[in-house]
Every structure is written in structure tokens, then in C-alpha cells.
Design a protein around this motif. Structure first.
Motif, PDB file in Angstrom:
ATOM      1  N   VAL A 153       3.769  -0.904  -4.754  1.00  0.00           N
ATOM      2  CA  VAL A 153       2.867   0.182  -4.339  1.00  0.00           C
ATOM      3  C   VAL A 153       2.335  -0.071  -2.926  1.00  0.00           C
ATOM      4  N   ALA A 154       1.881  -1.304  -2.686  1.00  0.00           N
ATOM      5  CA  ALA A 154       1.345  -1.606  -1.359  1.00  0.00           C
ATOM      6  C   ALA A 154       2.439  -1.486  -0.300  1.00  0.00           C
ATOM      7  N   GLY A 155       3.633  -1.990  -0.635  1.00  0.00           N
ATOM      8  CA  GLY A 155       4.749  -1.919   0.318  1.00  0.00           C
ATOM      9  C   GLY A 155       5.126  -0.482   0.623  1.00  0.00           C
ATOM     10  N   SER A 156       5.172   0.366  -0.404  1.00  0.00           N
ATOM     11  CA  SER A 156       5.558   1.764  -0.174  1.00  0.00           C
ATOM     12  C   SER A 156       4.516   2.497   0.667  1.00  0.00           C
ATOM     13  N   ALA A 157       3.242   2.171   0.408  1.00  0.00           N
ATOM     14  CA  ALA A 157       2.182   2.838   1.172  1.00  0.00           C
ATOM     15  C   ALA A 157       2.266   2.444   2.647  1.00  0.00           C
ATOM     16  N   VAL A 158       2.439   1.146   2.919  1.00  0.00           N
ATOM     17  CA  VAL A 158       2.501   0.701   4.311  1.00  0.00           C
ATOM     18  C   VAL A 158       3.812   1.148   4.958  1.00  0.00           C
ATOM     19  N   LEU A 159       4.831   1.373   4.124  1.00  0.00           N
ATOM     20  CA  LEU A 159       6.099   1.869   4.673  1.00  0.00           C
ATOM     21  C   LEU A 159       5.916   3.211   5.388  1.00  0.00           C
ATOM     22  N   VAL A 160       5.007   4.035   4.861  1.00  0.00           N
ATOM     23  CA  VAL A 160       4.725   5.316   5.533  1.00  0.00           C
ATOM     24  C   VAL A 160       4.244   5.048   6.958  1.00  0.00           C
TER      25      VAL A 160
ATOM     26  N   THR B 225      -0.160   9.130   9.777  1.00  0.00           N
ATOM     27  CA  THR B 225       0.220   8.390   8.572  1.00  0.00           C
ATOM     28  C   THR B 225      -0.827   8.506   7.465  1.00  0.00           C
ATOM     29  N   VAL B 226      -2.036   8.972   7.818  1.00  0.00           N
ATOM     30  CA  VAL B 226      -3.129   8.938   6.830  1.00  0.00           C
ATOM     31  C   VAL B 226      -2.802   9.717   5.550  1.00  0.00           C
ATOM     32  N   PRO B 227      -2.456  11.020   5.648  1.00  0.00           N
ATOM     33  CA  PRO B 227      -2.223  11.733   4.384  1.00  0.00           C
ATOM     34  C   PRO B 227      -1.099  11.114   3.562  1.00  0.00           C
ATOM     35  N   GLY B 228      -0.008  10.750   4.216  1.00  0.00           N
ATOM     36  CA  GLY B 228       1.139  10.196   3.504  1.00  0.00           C
ATOM     37  C   GLY B 228       0.805   8.885   2.814  1.00  0.00           C
ATOM     38  N   THR B 229       0.061   8.027   3.504  1.00  0.00           N
ATOM     39  CA  THR B 229      -0.273   6.730   2.923  1.00  0.00           C
ATOM     40  C   THR B 229      -1.184   6.899   1.714  1.00  0.00           C
ATOM     41  N   VAL B 230      -2.172   7.785   1.842  1.00  0.00           N
ATOM     42  CA  VAL B 230      -3.108   7.988   0.739  1.00  0.00           C
ATOM     43  C   VAL B 230      -2.380   8.588  -0.468  1.00  0.00           C
ATOM     44  N   VAL B 231      -1.556   9.592  -0.234  1.00  0.00           N
ATOM     45  CA  VAL B 231      -0.810  10.225  -1.332  1.00  0.00           C
ATOM     46  C   VAL B 231       0.071   9.190  -2.015  1.00  0.00           C
ATOM     47  N   THR B 232       0.788   8.391  -1.202  1.00  0.00           N
ATOM     48  CA  THR B 232       1.671   7.376  -1.775  1.00  0.00           C
ATOM     49  C   THR B 232       0.876   6.377  -2.614  1.00  0.00           C
ATOM     50  N   ALA B 233      -0.267   5.916  -2.097  1.00  0.00           N
ATOM     51  CA  ALA B 233      -1.058   4.909  -2.813  1.00  0.00           C
ATOM     52  C   ALA B 233      -1.562   5.473  -4.141  1.00  0.00           C
ATOM     53  N   VAL B 234      -2.090   6.697  -4.104  1.00  0.00           N
ATOM     54  CA  VAL B 234      -2.628   7.296  -5.333  1.00  0.00           C
ATOM     55  C   VAL B 234      -1.507   7.512  -6.344  1.00  0.00           C
ATOM     56  N   PHE B 235      -0.402   8.060  -5.893  1.00  0.00           N
ATOM     57  CA  PHE B 235       0.734   8.299  -6.778  1.00  0.00           C
ATOM     58  C   PHE B 235       1.223   6.978  -7.376  1.00  0.00           C
ATOM     59  N   GLY B 236       1.289   5.939  -6.553  1.00  0.00           N
ATOM     60  CA  GLY B 236       1.744   4.624  -7.007  1.00  0.00           C
ATOM     61  C   GLY B 236       0.819   4.051  -8.070  1.00  0.00           C
ATOM     62  N   CYS B 237      -0.493   4.185  -7.847  1.00  0.00           N
ATOM     63  CA  CYS B 237      -1.465   3.677  -8.819  1.00  0.00           C
ATOM     64  C   CYS B 237      -1.283   4.369 -10.166  1.00  0.00           C
ATOM     65  N   LEU B 238      -1.062   5.705 -10.136  1.00  0.00           N
ATOM     66  CA  LEU B 238      -0.871   6.444 -11.384  1.00  0.00           C
ATOM     67  C   LEU B 238       0.434   6.022 -12.062  1.00  0.00           C
ATOM     68  N   LEU B 239       1.474   5.866 -11.245  1.00  0.00           N
ATOM     69  CA  LEU B 239       2.797   5.568 -11.775  1.00  0.00           C
ATOM     70  C   LEU B 239       2.844   4.187 -12.439  1.00  0.00           C
TER      71      LEU B 239
END
Lengths: 324, 297
Positions: free
Chosen positions: B107-114, B161-175
Motif C-alpha cells: 500500500v505504501a509503495g503504491s501510494a508513493v508510486l503515484v 500527486t495529492v489526489p492520486g496518492t490519497v485515493v490510492t492510500a485509502v483504497f489500499g487500506c480498504l483492500l
């Protein structure tokens, strides 16, 4: 107001790589000396590759010359290239820095980067867009405009945050007559009200003849002539230009036509001749009567233009200047 | 300044051919009536007053605002592509990773990947193309400090990168069923990792001799961030782990990943973020130098 002395810039020879042939050393500007006076519209005329843009890049501090000096309003631009940005506004041929901005934001941002504070930048932006008839397009991204409108929007950005010298590299490329008139009206107004000087780069002969006060003709990096447009045209005043267009090919079986062969500049079906007026009359009489007339499609007789001056002065490129 | 400039510039047709004229003027200004034949000798006056210089902050804000507005025109590449990519990667990894430390890393890696995609890859491409097409001339002929152009653009790309990173992090946490308690740490991770990666991207774009190289370097940097950031570090061989430590995005990933724990060790989080900040300062300084170099050729 702008004195250029012995300006020389040589691009080094390039070694050939795969698929890229080697190019020899090129003198882009060769010992160029010019004086531009305050309040005049001074032109650099020449075909593509004559060194106009390289010369302008050295005057605007974008490129360091190998030798020579440039002095604008008393400032040595070669030694202090960063001062150029505070004396002149430059409209280059490229708009990629502004392409994705709206017309309005491009003008405002450029003004702010010229040191205007927000309110002043906005007021000048509105005034310039209004003056150039761009207000209706203000909210449109520059990228989505037509070529001529895009050019006009970049010209607007160049005018926000006034400068005593405007350096315009082919400003009217792609513009319709209305936009062109807006550009020259804006230039004239600044010249009359503030004594603004304009350095204009062009390869358009008609534009050069109509708007320039003086013109330097460039060929292969050298200034081959510098005078008023009419002063230059006097150099070839004894000549008339005759253009003959044949239906298919020239009727070389007519002896009078065959005799002209080694004096023409041939381009497809078109023959161009530079002749003394009485000779020109004789040629016209020959081709409009008798056997040659059957082969003739069209002909024109014209007084010399700056293009003829360029060729008469030994300009190398046969094509490359535009009459539009 | 027009009127004063107009008054101070003599119209003179007798310009000297002496190339040292400019230098002499700097040293001696002799009034016209002291010269022999002073009535005829027209003395050129002092150099005209220069236009104002744009100051750092106002011009930085102007560049930032202008760059930010580009998102309206180029919304899809700047805002959405990176998010789709990261969300896709997390869905893929869901099948392999069950939870625990590996899930946090993904999750952290995907968020920072954005951040790596936009700030490193897209900014390198942007500056590479701007330089190649001559677009830098526009800025170079304005009296704007180089740092304002580089920081303004880098700041805007970091903001993209802000919206993408936040969306990715939230989605990752749920997933992956991770706690969202400390997601606020993104408020520090995004700007600091953004500064480090955008600085790197700007420097690569401005230093690459050709735009294709800038694109290539940006892509490689982003691929490295993808492979070394998203995949859990424990499974990597020693040599690859060393490379991972050299990549600035790693520290953003680590800092973020640590905050998913029961009781995060905030000292380590701060340490990782400090590395990002340090790399950011250095890379932005290099990018500013590279801009100066690219602007005058």
C-alpha cells in the motif's frame, strides 16, 4: 539604441553518427555589425538558415557569441546577458512554454515574471487583450487556438510589462490580415506614444517592404546590405523582373527564346528574368506574338522587390523568401 | 520608465566602431562640455534604467499557479493515469499478499508510486521537451530567478500527486484491511517525497542532452520506484536491497509503511522523512543549476 559590433558565432563541426551525416563547421553569424536607432522598426530579412534567429538569440542574451559586442541602451549584453530580460521583450518562434495556459493566464503570468505586481499585471493583461481583439478568447487554452490566433496570444504576452525594445521573431506567421493589422497597429501605437523600438525577423518580402524603416539583409550569417527598403531597391532600379510561365515547356525552337535560356532562373514551368526595361519590352513583344505565344501560359512584368535585391546582392538561396 | 528612458537616449548616428566603447563607458563619464569641441561631441549618457527584476516569491507563485492550471487541459495524464496504475498494482498484489508487513509495503509503495510517476517521470519529460523545443527561451528572456521556475514547476507537479496518492492510500487500506488512523502522515510524505522526486525529475529533464533521454530516464526512475518500492524488501537479494536504499522514494515508502503499525516508531518515520527532505534540497539545487545551464547556450 542597439549597437552590434563584429558579432561572430560558429557552430562546431559535428561528427557523423549512424543515420546522421557529419556536418562541417558553420558560421551562423559572421562578423555582424549593425546600429538600430531608437523608435525605428528594424528588420532582419533573409531566407531560412541565413542566421537571423541565431543573431537574435545573441542579442537577447540567450546565446553567447564567440566574438563581438552587443550594446542595448548602454548595457553590455554579452557581458551581462541577464540584463537583456530587463530591457527587451522577446517573442520567439516557439510557444511550448505557454501552450497549455489560457490566453489570459499566459499574458498575466508573463507580466508577473516581468516584475509587475498582481494588480498591475491584470490591468495590463486586460488592456492588451482588448487592444488585440483577444478578449473573447481569453479563457481558451492557447493550444486549442488556430496557428495565427496562437501567435497573436503569444504576441499579447510579449506586450504585457512594457519594454523599450521589442524583439519579434516572425510574429505574423500564420495570421490572417485582421490579426496582422492588429499587430502592426499595436506596434505603431507603442512607437508613437513611448518611442518603442522594434527588431523584427522576417522572411516575408512584402511585410519587410511595408512595415520596416530599415532592413539588414542576411545571407549565410553575413549582413550583405543594410538600408531603407526603397534605398535597397534603388540598387536594382535599372532592372525589371519578367516572369514567364509556359504551358508545358519553353519553346526552345524559337531563336529569341533560346537566346534567353542562359539568363533565366528556371523553376519548373516558370522562368524568371531580370532585365533592363527596353530589353524587357522586347522579350514581352517576342513571347506575346508569333510562335512563342502558343506555348505561353502566363506572364508578369514587375518592378523589383526586396527579393530581387537579395538575389542581385548575391544571396545564395533561390527559394526561401516568401511573398505573402 | 518609458519617459525617462526616452529622455536619456540620444539619437546618434556617429556610433563608434571601437569594440571597447562599452568598457570605457563604465569607467569614465566625461561631461560633454569638458571635451574639446564639446558642442559637437554628443556624449552618450549613462545606460538606461533597467526594468524591474521579478522577485523570487511572487514569481514562484506565478509559475506555480500557471503550471497548476495546466491540469485543466492535461487532466488525464497528470491526475488519473498514475492512480489507475497504482490501484491496478494493488489489486494484482492482493492475490499474492495476505496482510501484515507485506501488505503495508504494497500500500505504501503504491501510494508513493503515484508521486514517482508524476513528479519524477512526467516532470522529467516536461522539462526535457521544453528544453528541446526552445520553450525555455520564454523564461530565459524574462527577469525571473531560475529557482522560481524550477521550484514553481516542481511544486505544481508535487501538487498533482495529492489526489492520486490519497485515493490510492485509502483504497489500499480498504483492500488490505489496514488502519487509516495515521493517514494524516501523507501531509508530510507527499510534499517531502514530492520535493525529492520532483527535484530529481527536473534535474534529469534539464540535464538530458536529448528529450528522448529525459523520457527514458524518467521511465527508468519510475520503474525502479515501482519494483523496489512496491515489492516487499524482505524477499530481495542483498545487492538489490542496496540499490533500494539509494532510491529516494524508498524513504517515503518506509516512512508511510511504518505508520500502519500498532505503535509506530515516530523517530524512524522522522528520520526517513528527513532523508527525503535532504535529497529534495540537493536535487532542487542541482535542477536550478541545470536550468541556468540549459537556458543560455
Amino acid at each position: 539604441m542597439c549597437a552590434v559590433r563584429g558579432l561572430t558565432k560558429t557552430y562546431p563541426a559535428q561528427r557523423g553518427r549512424r543515420g546522421v551525416p557529419a556536418t562541417p563547421e558553420v558560421r551562423a553569424t559572421d562578423d555582424v555589425t549593425l546600429d538600430i536607432r531608437r523608435g525605428e522598426i528594424f528588420g532582419l530579412l533573409g531566407p531560412n538558415g541565413a542566421g537571423k534567429s541565431t543573431l537574435v538569440r545573441q542579442l537577447t542574451g540567450l546565446m553567447r557569441p564567440d566574438r563581438g559586442s552587443v550594446e542595448i541602451l548602454g548595457h553590455d549584453v554579452v557581458r551581462h546577458p541577464e540584463r537583456a530580460a530587463r530591457i527587451l521583450a522577446y517573442l520567439g518562434q516557439e510557444s511550448s512554454a505557454l501552450d497549455e495556459l489560457t490566453v489570459s493566464l499566459a499574458a498575466e503570468t508573463t507580466g508577473r515574471l516581468r516584475g509587475l505586481e498582481v494588480r498591475r499585471a491584470r490591468a495590463e493583461r486586460d488592456a492588451v487583450l482588448d487592444e488585440l481583439g483577444l478578449t473573447a478568447l481569453a479563457a481558451r487554452p492557447i493550444k486549442k487556438l488556430s496557428g495565427g490566433q496562437r501567435r497573436l496570444a503569444c504576441f499579447a504576452a510579449a506586450l504585457v510589462g512594457e519594454r523599450p525594445l521589442l524583439v519579434l521573431d516572425e510574429p505574423t506567421t500564420g495570421m490572417d490580415p485582421v490579426a496582422r493589422r492588429a499587430v502592426w497597429a499595436a506596434v505603431d501605437r507603442r512607437r508613437a506614444e513611448r518611442g518603442t523600438t522594434v527588431l523584427l525577423v522576417t522572411h516575408n518580402v512584402i511585410e519587410a517592404e511595408t512595415v520596416l524603416d530599415r532592413v539588414a539583409v542576411l545571407d549565410r550569417g553575413r549582413v550583405i546590405a543594410c538600408d531603407t527598403p526603397s534605398g535597397l531597391k534603388e540598387k536594382v532600379a535599372g532592372e525589371v523582373r519578367v516572369d514567364l510561365v509556359w504551358r508545358e515547356r519553353a519553346p526552345l525552337h524559337v531563336p529569341e527564346v533560346a537566346a534567353l535560356r542562359d539568363r533565366v532562373v528556371e523553376s519548373g514551368r516558370r522562368w524568371t528574368l531580370r532585365l533592363a526595361p527596353e530589353e524587357a519590352r522586347a522579350v514581352v513583344a517576342t513571347v506575346t506574338g508569333g510562335a512563342a505565344f502558343a506555348a505561353l501560359d502566363d506572364f508578369t512584368l514587375a518592378t523589383p522587390s526586396l527579393e530581387d535585391v537579395y538575389l542581385a546582392l548575391g544571396g545564395a538561396a533561390r527559394q526561401g523568401l516568401v511573398r505573402a | 520608465m518609458s519617459t525617462s528612458a526616452a529622455a536619456s537616449v540620444p539619437v546618434r548616428a556617429t556610433a563608434s566602431n571601437d569594440p571597447n566603447e562599452g568598457e570605457q563607458r563604465d569607467v569614465s563619464v566625461v561631461s560633454a562640455d569638458v571635451l574639446p569641441g564639446g558642442a559637437l561631441a554628443v556624449q552618450e549618457q549613462d545606460a538606461a534604467e533597467l526594468g524591474p527584476r521579478a522577485r523570487l516569491w511572487p514569481s514562484l507563485v506565478a509559475v506555480y499557479r500557471a503550471q497548476l492550471s495546466r491540469a485543466r487541459v492535461a487532466r488525464i495524464p497528470l491526475l488519473f493515469v498514475a492512480t489507475f496504475q497504482s490501484v491496478g498494482i494493488m489489486i494484482l498484489m492482493r492475490g499474492v499478499v495476505d496482510g501484515g508487513g507485506e501488505a503495508r509495503a504494497v500500500v505504501a509503495g503504491s501510494a508513493v508510486l503515484v508521486v514517482a510517476f508524476v513528479a519524477l517521470n512526467l516532470l522529467a519529460q516536461y522539462f526535457g521537451q521544453l528544453r528541446a523545443s526552445g520553450g525555455l527561451d520564454h523564461y530565459a528572456t524574462l527577469p525571473v530567478p531560475p529557482a522560481a521556475v524550477v521550484l514553481g514547476a516542481a511544486g505544481a507537479y508535487a501538487s498533482f500527486t495529492v489526489p492520486g496518492t490519497v485515493v490510492t492510500a485509502v483504497f489500499g487500506c480498504l483492500l488490505f484491511g489496514l488502519p487509516m488512523t495515521h493517514l494524516w502522515v501523507l501531509a508530510a510524505v507527499i510534499p517531502l517525497a514530492g520535493a525529492a522526486l520532483a527535484g530529481l525529475g527536473a534535474a534529469l529533464g534539464l540535464l538530458a542532452p536529448r528529450p528522448e533521454f529525459a523520457t527514458l530516464l524518467g521511465q527508468l526512475g519510475m520503474s525502479a520506484a515501482l519494483l523496489l518500492g512496491v515489492l516487499p524488501a524482505e524477499r530481495m537479494p542483498e545487492a538489490v536491497r542496496l540499490v533500494r536504499d539509494l532510491l529516494p522514494s524508498t524513504y517515503g515508502v518506509e516512512a508511510f509503511a511504518r505508520t500502519f503499525g500498532e505503535s509506530p516508531d515516530w523517530a524512524f518515520v522522522l528520520g526517513d522523512l528527513a532523508v527525503c527532505a535532504g535529497v529534495g534540497v540537493i536535487s532542487l539545487a542541482v535542477a536550478t543549476w541545470a536550468y541556468r545551464r540549459a537556458a543560455v547556450r
